[in-house]
Motif scaffolding. Structure first.
Motif, PDB file in Angstrom:
ATOM      1  N   ASP A 228     118.610  20.933  42.006  1.00 35.23           N
ATOM      2  CA  ASP A 228     119.458  21.316  40.883  1.00 35.23           C
ATOM      3  C   ASP A 228     118.997  20.853  39.510  1.00 35.23           C
ATOM      4  OD1 ASP A 228     121.490  22.690  42.367  1.00 35.23           O
ATOM      5  OD2 ASP A 228     122.138  20.735  43.106  1.00 35.23           O
ATOM      6  N   GLU A 229     118.062  19.901  39.464  1.00 39.48           N
ATOM      7  CA  GLU A 229     117.703  19.386  38.149  1.00 39.48           C
ATOM      8  C   GLU A 229     116.262  18.899  38.099  1.00 39.48           C
ATOM      9  OE1 GLU A 229     120.519  16.310  37.470  1.00 39.48           O
ATOM     10  OE2 GLU A 229     119.572  14.926  38.853  1.00 39.48           O
ATOM     11  N   LEU A 230     115.821  18.725  36.887  1.00 36.45           N
ATOM     12  CA  LEU A 230     114.482  18.215  36.625  1.00 36.45           C
ATOM     13  C   LEU A 230     114.413  16.730  36.956  1.00 36.45           C
ATOM     14  CD1 LEU A 230     111.678  18.709  35.268  1.00 36.45           C
ATOM     15  CD2 LEU A 230     112.772  18.020  33.127  1.00 36.45           C
ATOM     16  N   VAL A 231     113.337  16.323  37.629  1.00 38.48           N
ATOM     17  CA  VAL A 231     113.107  14.911  37.908  1.00 38.48           C
ATOM     18  C   VAL A 231     112.148  14.333  36.872  1.00 38.48           C
ATOM     19  CG1 VAL A 231     112.181  13.250  39.578  1.00 38.48           C
ATOM     20  CG2 VAL A 231     113.552  15.181  40.369  1.00 38.48           C
ATOM     21  N   ASP A 232     111.034  15.033  36.618  1.00 44.04           N
ATOM     22  CA  ASP A 232     110.032  14.526  35.681  1.00 44.04           C
ATOM     23  C   ASP A 232     109.041  15.624  35.324  1.00 44.04           C
ATOM     24  OD1 ASP A 232     108.758  12.695  34.099  1.00 44.04           O
ATOM     25  OD2 ASP A 232     108.007  11.465  35.731  1.00 44.04           O
ATOM     26  N   VAL A 233     108.432  15.498  34.153  1.00 38.95           N
ATOM     27  CA  VAL A 233     107.318  16.364  33.749  1.00 38.95           C
ATOM     28  C   VAL A 233     106.203  15.466  33.253  1.00 38.95           C
ATOM     29  CG1 VAL A 233     106.504  18.161  32.177  1.00 38.95           C
ATOM     30  CG2 VAL A 233     108.838  18.261  33.052  1.00 38.95           C
ATOM     31  N   TRP A 234     105.031  15.591  33.862  1.00 41.55           N
ATOM     32  CA  TRP A 234     103.832  14.889  33.396  1.00 41.55           C
ATOM     33  C   TRP A 234     102.952  15.917  32.728  1.00 41.55           C
ATOM     34  CZ3 TRP A 234     102.536  12.685  38.855  1.00 41.55           C
ATOM     35  CH2 TRP A 234     103.485  11.731  39.206  1.00 41.55           C
ATOM     36  N   ARG A 235     102.574  15.652  31.493  1.00 45.02           N
ATOM     37  CA  ARG A 235     101.709  16.576  30.752  1.00 45.02           C
ATOM     38  C   ARG A 235     100.367  15.919  30.459  1.00 45.02           C
ATOM     39  NH1 ARG A 235     103.821  20.989  27.743  1.00 45.02           N
ATOM     40  NH2 ARG A 235     106.017  21.316  28.153  1.00 45.02           N
ATOM     41  N   LEU A 236      99.356  16.743  30.364  1.00 44.78           N
ATOM     42  CA  LEU A 236      98.068  16.253  29.896  1.00 44.78           C
ATOM     43  C   LEU A 236      98.223  15.839  28.436  1.00 44.78           C
ATOM     44  CD1 LEU A 236      95.613  18.940  31.281  1.00 44.78           C
ATOM     45  CD2 LEU A 236      96.099  16.686  32.222  1.00 44.78           C
ATOM     46  N   ASP A 237      97.569  14.763  28.056  1.00 48.17           N
ATOM     47  CA  ASP A 237      97.597  14.294  26.670  1.00 48.17           C
ATOM     48  C   ASP A 237      96.339  13.465  26.428  1.00 48.17           C
ATOM     49  OD1 ASP A 237      98.101  13.398  24.133  1.00 48.17           O
ATOM     50  OD2 ASP A 237     100.018  12.451  24.621  1.00 48.17           O
ATOM     51  N   ALA A 238      95.253  14.149  26.068  1.00 48.98           N
ATOM     52  CA  ALA A 238      93.963  13.483  25.895  1.00 48.98           C
ATOM     53  C   ALA A 238      94.009  12.420  24.802  1.00 48.98           C
ATOM     54  CB  ALA A 238      92.873  14.512  25.595  1.00 48.98           C
ATOM     55  N   SER A 239      94.804  12.636  23.766  1.00 46.68           N
ATOM     56  CA  SER A 239      94.877  11.662  22.677  1.00 46.68           C
ATOM     57  C   SER A 239      95.489  10.340  23.140  1.00 46.68           C
ATOM     58  CB  SER A 239      95.671  12.225  21.498  1.00 46.68           C
ATOM     59  OG  SER A 239      97.010  12.462  21.873  1.00 46.68           O
ATOM     60  N   ALA A 240      96.268  10.372  24.209  1.00 46.23           N
ATOM     61  CA  ALA A 240      96.852   9.156  24.771  1.00 46.23           C
ATOM     62  C   ALA A 240      96.056   8.664  25.982  1.00 46.23           C
ATOM     63  CB  ALA A 240      98.296   9.417  25.182  1.00 46.23           C
ATOM     64  N   GLY A 241      94.871   9.267  26.210  1.00 42.34           N
ATOM     65  CA  GLY A 241      94.034   8.864  27.329  1.00 42.34           C
ATOM     66  C   GLY A 241      94.447   9.459  28.660  1.00 42.34           C
ATOM     67  N   ARG A 242      95.359  10.409  28.645  1.00 41.25           N
ATOM     68  CA  ARG A 242      95.822  11.057  29.873  1.00 41.25           C
ATOM     69  C   ARG A 242      95.210  12.453  29.955  1.00 41.25           C
ATOM     70  NH1 ARG A 242     101.008  10.000  29.286  1.00 41.25           N
ATOM     71  NH2 ARG A 242     101.466  11.995  28.323  1.00 41.25           N
ATOM     72  N   TRP A 243      93.903  12.505  30.269  1.00 36.97           N
ATOM     73  CA  TRP A 243      93.220  13.785  30.345  1.00 36.97           C
ATOM     74  C   TRP A 243      93.243  14.363  31.748  1.00 36.97           C
ATOM     75  CZ3 TRP A 243      88.805  13.460  33.346  1.00 36.97           C
ATOM     76  CH2 TRP A 243      88.283  12.175  33.534  1.00 36.97           C
ATOM     77  N   TYR A 244      93.942  13.692  32.676  1.00 32.86           N
ATOM     78  CA  TYR A 244      94.202  14.241  34.002  1.00 32.86           C
ATOM     79  C   TYR A 244      95.509  13.646  34.531  1.00 32.86           C
ATOM     80  CZ  TYR A 244      92.626   9.792  35.914  1.00 32.86           C
ATOM     81  OH  TYR A 244      92.498   8.462  36.209  1.00 32.86           O
ATOM     82  N   VAL A 245      96.141  14.328  35.439  1.00 30.55           N
ATOM     83  CA  VAL A 245      97.292  13.802  36.169  1.00 30.55           C
ATOM     84  C   VAL A 245      97.060  14.088  37.645  1.00 30.55           C
ATOM     85  CG1 VAL A 245      98.989  13.979  34.315  1.00 30.55           C
ATOM     86  CG2 VAL A 245      98.636  15.926  35.816  1.00 30.55           C
ATOM     87  N   VAL A 246      97.606  13.243  38.498  1.00 25.00           N
ATOM     88  CA  VAL A 246      97.411  13.387  39.942  1.00 25.00           C
ATOM     89  C   VAL A 246      98.775  13.409  40.609  1.00 25.00           C
ATOM     90  CG1 VAL A 246      96.459  12.305  42.005  1.00 25.00           C
ATOM     91  CG2 VAL A 246      95.209  12.162  39.848  1.00 25.00           C
ATOM     92  N   GLU A 247      98.965  14.354  41.514  1.00 23.58           N
ATOM     93  CA  GLU A 247     100.181  14.449  42.321  1.00 23.58           C
ATOM     94  C   GLU A 247      99.767  14.375  43.787  1.00 23.58           C
ATOM     95  OE1 GLU A 247     103.866  14.480  43.484  1.00 23.58           O
ATOM     96  OE2 GLU A 247     103.546  14.847  41.360  1.00 23.58           O
ATOM     97  N   THR A 248     100.402  13.497  44.534  1.00 17.47           N
ATOM     98  CA  THR A 248     100.104  13.376  45.965  1.00 17.47           C
ATOM     99  C   THR A 248     101.399  13.435  46.763  1.00 17.47           C
ATOM    100  OG1 THR A 248     100.318  10.971  46.118  1.00 17.47           O
ATOM    101  CG2 THR A 248      98.172  11.834  45.419  1.00 17.47           C
ATOM    102  N   ASN A 249     101.289  13.584  48.049  1.00 17.14           N
ATOM    103  CA  ASN A 249     102.437  13.554  48.938  1.00 17.14           C
ATOM    104  C   ASN A 249     102.618  12.201  49.588  1.00 17.14           C
ATOM    105  OD1 ASN A 249     103.184  16.197  48.500  1.00 17.14           O
ATOM    106  ND2 ASN A 249     101.818  16.971  50.064  1.00 17.14           N
ATOM    107  N   TYR A 250     101.946  11.193  49.076  1.00 20.31           N
ATOM    108  CA  TYR A 250     102.000   9.859  49.676  1.00 20.31           C
ATOM    109  C   TYR A 250     103.280   9.161  49.372  1.00 20.31           C
ATOM    110  CZ  TYR A 250     100.817   5.077  50.817  1.00 20.31           C
ATOM    111  OH  TYR A 250     100.819   3.821  51.338  1.00 20.31           O
TER     112      TYR A 250
END
Length: 83
Positions: free
Chosen positions: A61-83
């Motif tokens: 029913d609702e949003l839990v989280d959104v991870w966005r790429l942001d190279a200027s903040a050093g986040r040029w990749y994001v990883v999602e796993t089922n672990y």
């Protein structure tokens, strides 16, 4: 019950709806962040422009989280796993 009473369309139906009607990256992120779903899921969305990447994590029913790429903040990749 989910479809008729709660308005939750099957997950693949929502993906099909997005593919048929959405052409912009930000619009896709908004769609998957707000639409009612029949099951919890995460969506990995990429756009054609640099920096257009996001992982949208949802429950039914609702949003839990959104991870966005942001190279200027050093986040040029994001990883999602089922672990």
């Amino acid at each position: 019950w989910d479809t008729f009473v709660l308005g939750r369309v099957a997950l693949f139906g929502r993906i099909r709806q997005a593919v048929d009607s959405i052409s912009e990256f930000d619009e896709a992120v908004t769609f998957f962040s707000t639409v009612k779903l029949s099951a919890a899921a995460y969506f990995i969305i990429g756009g054609p422009e640099p920096g257009q990447g996001a992982v949208v994590t949802r429950d039914r029913d609702e949003l839990v989280d959104v991870w966005r790429l942001d190279a200027s903040a050093g986040r040029w990749y994001v990883v999602e796993t089922n672990y």
